[in-house]
Scaffold this active site. Structure first.
Site, PDB file in Angstrom:
ATOM      1  N   ILE A 161       0.843  -1.199   0.000  1.00 51.70           N
ATOM      2  CA  ILE A 161       0.000   0.000   0.000  1.00 51.70           C
ATOM      3  C   ILE A 161       0.878   1.249   0.000  1.00 51.70           C
ATOM      4  O   ILE A 161       0.648   2.185  -0.771  1.00 51.70           O
ATOM      5  CB  ILE A 161      -0.987  -0.008   1.186  1.00 51.70           C
ATOM      6  CG1 ILE A 161      -1.952  -1.193   1.044  1.00 51.70           C
ATOM      7  CG2 ILE A 161      -1.773   1.302   1.242  1.00 51.70           C
ATOM      8  CD1 ILE A 161      -2.837  -1.459   2.248  1.00 51.70           C
ATOM      9  N   ALA A 240      -4.852   5.651   7.203  1.00 50.18           N
ATOM     10  CA  ALA A 240      -5.833   4.698   6.673  1.00 50.18           C
ATOM     11  C   ALA A 240      -5.334   3.285   6.955  1.00 50.18           C
ATOM     12  O   ALA A 240      -5.662   2.342   6.242  1.00 50.18           O
ATOM     13  CB  ALA A 240      -6.041   4.918   5.179  1.00 50.18           C
ATOM     14  N   ARG A 242      -4.280   1.511  10.766  1.00 47.99           N
ATOM     15  CA  ARG A 242      -4.977   1.043  11.963  1.00 47.99           C
ATOM     16  C   ARG A 242      -4.979   2.159  12.999  1.00 47.99           C
ATOM     17  O   ARG A 242      -3.961   2.823  13.205  1.00 47.99           O
ATOM     18  CB  ARG A 242      -4.279  -0.202  12.542  1.00 47.99           C
ATOM     19  CG  ARG A 242      -4.505  -1.479  11.733  1.00 47.99           C
ATOM     20  CD  ARG A 242      -5.924  -2.008  11.880  1.00 47.99           C
ATOM     21  NE  ARG A 242      -6.190  -3.209  11.099  1.00 47.99           N
ATOM     22  CZ  ARG A 242      -6.776  -3.204   9.910  1.00 47.99           C
ATOM     23  NH1 ARG A 242      -7.129  -2.069   9.351  1.00 47.99           N
ATOM     24  NH2 ARG A 242      -7.014  -4.339   9.275  1.00 47.99           N
ATOM     25  N   ASP A 266      -9.129   7.554   8.548  1.00 44.36           N
ATOM     26  CA  ASP A 266     -10.098   6.567   8.075  1.00 44.36           C
ATOM     27  C   ASP A 266     -10.272   5.449   9.110  1.00 44.36           C
ATOM     28  O   ASP A 266     -11.146   4.610   8.980  1.00 44.36           O
ATOM     29  CB  ASP A 266      -9.627   5.974   6.733  1.00 44.36           C
ATOM     30  CG  ASP A 266     -10.659   5.032   6.121  1.00 44.36           C
ATOM     31  OD1 ASP A 266     -11.850   5.414   6.078  1.00 44.36           O
ATOM     32  OD2 ASP A 266     -10.296   3.923   5.703  1.00 44.36           O
ATOM     33  N   GLU A 271     -12.271   2.210  17.534  1.00 44.29           N
ATOM     34  CA  GLU A 271     -13.262   1.995  16.492  1.00 44.29           C
ATOM     35  C   GLU A 271     -14.360   1.026  16.951  1.00 44.29           C
ATOM     36  O   GLU A 271     -14.046   0.054  17.613  1.00 44.29           O
ATOM     37  CB  GLU A 271     -12.519   1.399  15.287  1.00 44.29           C
ATOM     38  CG  GLU A 271     -13.223   1.577  13.983  1.00 44.29           C
ATOM     39  CD  GLU A 271     -12.267   1.338  12.813  1.00 44.29           C
ATOM     40  OE1 GLU A 271     -12.584   0.457  12.018  1.00 44.29           O
ATOM     41  OE2 GLU A 271     -11.226   2.003  12.717  1.00 44.29           O
ATOM     42  N   HIS A 289     -13.779   4.104   7.952  1.00 41.45           N
ATOM     43  CA  HIS A 289     -12.993   2.914   7.616  1.00 41.45           C
ATOM     44  C   HIS A 289     -13.388   2.370   6.235  1.00 41.45           C
ATOM     45  O   HIS A 289     -13.781   1.217   6.083  1.00 41.45           O
ATOM     46  CB  HIS A 289     -13.171   1.816   8.687  1.00 41.45           C
ATOM     47  CG  HIS A 289     -12.053   0.802   8.662  1.00 41.45           C
ATOM     48  ND1 HIS A 289     -11.616   0.140   9.782  1.00 41.45           N
ATOM     49  CD2 HIS A 289     -11.274   0.345   7.647  1.00 41.45           C
ATOM     50  CE1 HIS A 289     -10.619  -0.682   9.449  1.00 41.45           C
ATOM     51  NE2 HIS A 289     -10.396  -0.574   8.151  1.00 41.45           N
ATOM     52  N   ILE A 290     -13.227   3.227   5.217  1.00 42.28           N
ATOM     53  CA  ILE A 290     -13.609   2.851   3.850  1.00 42.28           C
ATOM     54  C   ILE A 290     -12.393   2.539   2.984  1.00 42.28           C
ATOM     55  O   ILE A 290     -12.503   2.482   1.755  1.00 42.28           O
ATOM     56  CB  ILE A 290     -14.449   3.964   3.179  1.00 42.28           C
ATOM     57  CG1 ILE A 290     -13.721   5.316   3.245  1.00 42.28           C
ATOM     58  CG2 ILE A 290     -15.828   4.049   3.816  1.00 42.28           C
ATOM     59  CD1 ILE A 290     -14.347   6.411   2.403  1.00 42.28           C
ATOM     60  N   GLY A 291     -11.234   2.322   3.619  1.00 40.57           N
ATOM     61  CA  GLY A 291     -10.001   2.062   2.858  1.00 40.57           C
ATOM     62  C   GLY A 291     -10.162   1.067   1.732  1.00 40.57           C
ATOM     63  O   GLY A 291      -9.755   1.332   0.605  1.00 40.57           O
ATOM     64  N   ASN A 292     -10.785  -0.081   2.026  1.00 44.22           N
ATOM     65  CA  ASN A 292     -10.962  -1.046   0.937  1.00 44.22           C
ATOM     66  C   ASN A 292     -12.440  -1.266   0.619  1.00 44.22           C
ATOM     67  O   ASN A 292     -12.828  -2.312   0.108  1.00 44.22           O
ATOM     68  CB  ASN A 292     -10.259  -2.370   1.234  1.00 44.22           C
ATOM     69  CG  ASN A 292     -10.800  -3.054   2.465  1.00 44.22           C
ATOM     70  OD1 ASN A 292     -11.883  -2.736   2.938  1.00 44.22           O
ATOM     71  ND2 ASN A 292     -10.052  -4.001   3.001  1.00 44.22           N
TER      72      ASN A 292
END
Length: 326
Positions: A161, A240, A242, A266, A271, A289-292
């Site tokens: 990444i 983005a 943890r 993110d 969380e 948390h829309i990273g993937n």
């Protein structure tokens, strides 16, 4: 075969996975509540007679759960991380644990770059302004942000990444510094326009810092009060990866006291809870948390967990085993 292997899917995942499992003739039990995550009690009940478990990242699979399933032959985690599973205990029982690496790379890199662009050009602030009081028109000194070109991007963690982010932001003419345990080969560095250095150097000199590390005891609160004091006052921090990598209380203080200029988050330390303090700040962009969270990435993840399950059922080896069980 008299016995049809049983799969428990501990949360809703793309249809694509169910089709692969059905075609292979497996007996599927899906926890299908869209409003809530499966409870430990429910998971304990449902797993007792199952051969395989497919579980989302948000579900804890501890030794109690593993003990409830005497027939369990595989835990396929739907996600790249795996800190939700007691992988060592699974190993002691001879149960392989698999994850879904690589397929989230493009999406997470794009989200990371999007957070940088949105912050630098104050896009979310602009959106809020236009929805409420509006503006009186273009003016030479109105609502100025900063260009990313020729700014220094510091990437902490240069795995797939991190490299994908470097590739994209190199095209934006950013100067790229990176750090990780091992230096990349010179050819890759040249292609990415990236220079190997220390974490300290990045903290002190980068205009934008982005984190691409797993959550481990070593990386816990790796970015805290001390780091914020050393960062440029104009610097921005993107996460983005943890949540627990950042000491959020210290980040809030740094933002309020103008020790740094902004943050794009993110992921969160506790969380799904987001600290209310961040919600009141204009120089923070918050995403859920829309990273993937793309159709493409989630279908690719679905394919991995389903194919691994089918492979195990046929007596073949699954891919991406993370706890060393052959």
């Amino acid at each position: 075969r008299e016995h049809m292997s049983k799969v428990l899917i501990a949360g809703r995942i793309p249809e694509h996975a169910l089709n692969i499992l059905k075609d292979a003739g497996l007996d599927i039990d899906v926890y299908d509540d869209s409003k809530s995550l499966i409870t430990k009690d429910e998971l304990s009940k449902r797993i007792t007679d199952k051969d395989f478990l497919i579980t989302p990242l948000s579900t804890q699979v501890d030794s109690d759960i593993i003990d409830k399933a005497p027939n369990l032959k595989l835990i396929a985690n739907y996600g790249a991380g795996f800190n939700n599973i007691d992988v060592d205990y699974a190993k002691s029982k001879g149960i392989p644990v698999t994850n879904t690496p690589k397929v989230s790379t493009v999406s997470t890199a794009e989200v990371t770059c999007g957070l940088m662009i949105a912050l630098s050009h104050r896009m979310m602030e602009g959106d809020t302004l236009m929805r409420h009081e509006g503006f009186s028109g273009w003016a030479p000194l109105f609502f100025l942000g900063h260009e990313l070109a020729h700014k220094t991007l510091g990437i902490i963690g240069m795995g797939q990444i991190g490299q994908a982010v470097a590739k994209r932001m190199h095209a934006f003419d950013m100067d790229i510094l990176y750090t990780q345990r091992h230096q990349l080969d010179p050819e890759t560095e040249k292609t990415l326009g990236a220079k190997f250095t220390t974490t300290d150097d990045i903290i002190k000199n980068a205009d934008i810092i982005t984190l691409h590390l797993p959550a481990t005891p070593k990386t816990h609160h790796m970015i805290g009060a001390e780091q914020f004091k050393q960062m440029k006052n104009s610097a921005m921090l993107i996460n983005a990866a943890r949540g627990p990598i950042i000491d959020e209380a210290a980040l809030y203080d740094a933002l309020v006291n103008h020790e740094i200029a902004g943050a794009g988050l993110d992921v969160y330390e506790k969380e799904p809870h987001v600290d209310d303090g961040f919600k009141s700040l204009k120089n923070v962009v918050l995403t859920p948390h829309i990273g993937n969270a793309t159709v493409e990435a989630r279908d690719a993840m679905a394919e991995i967990v389903a194919k691994n399950t089918v492979a195990m059922d046929k007596g073949d080896k699954p891919k991406y085993v993370i706890n060393g069980v052959e």
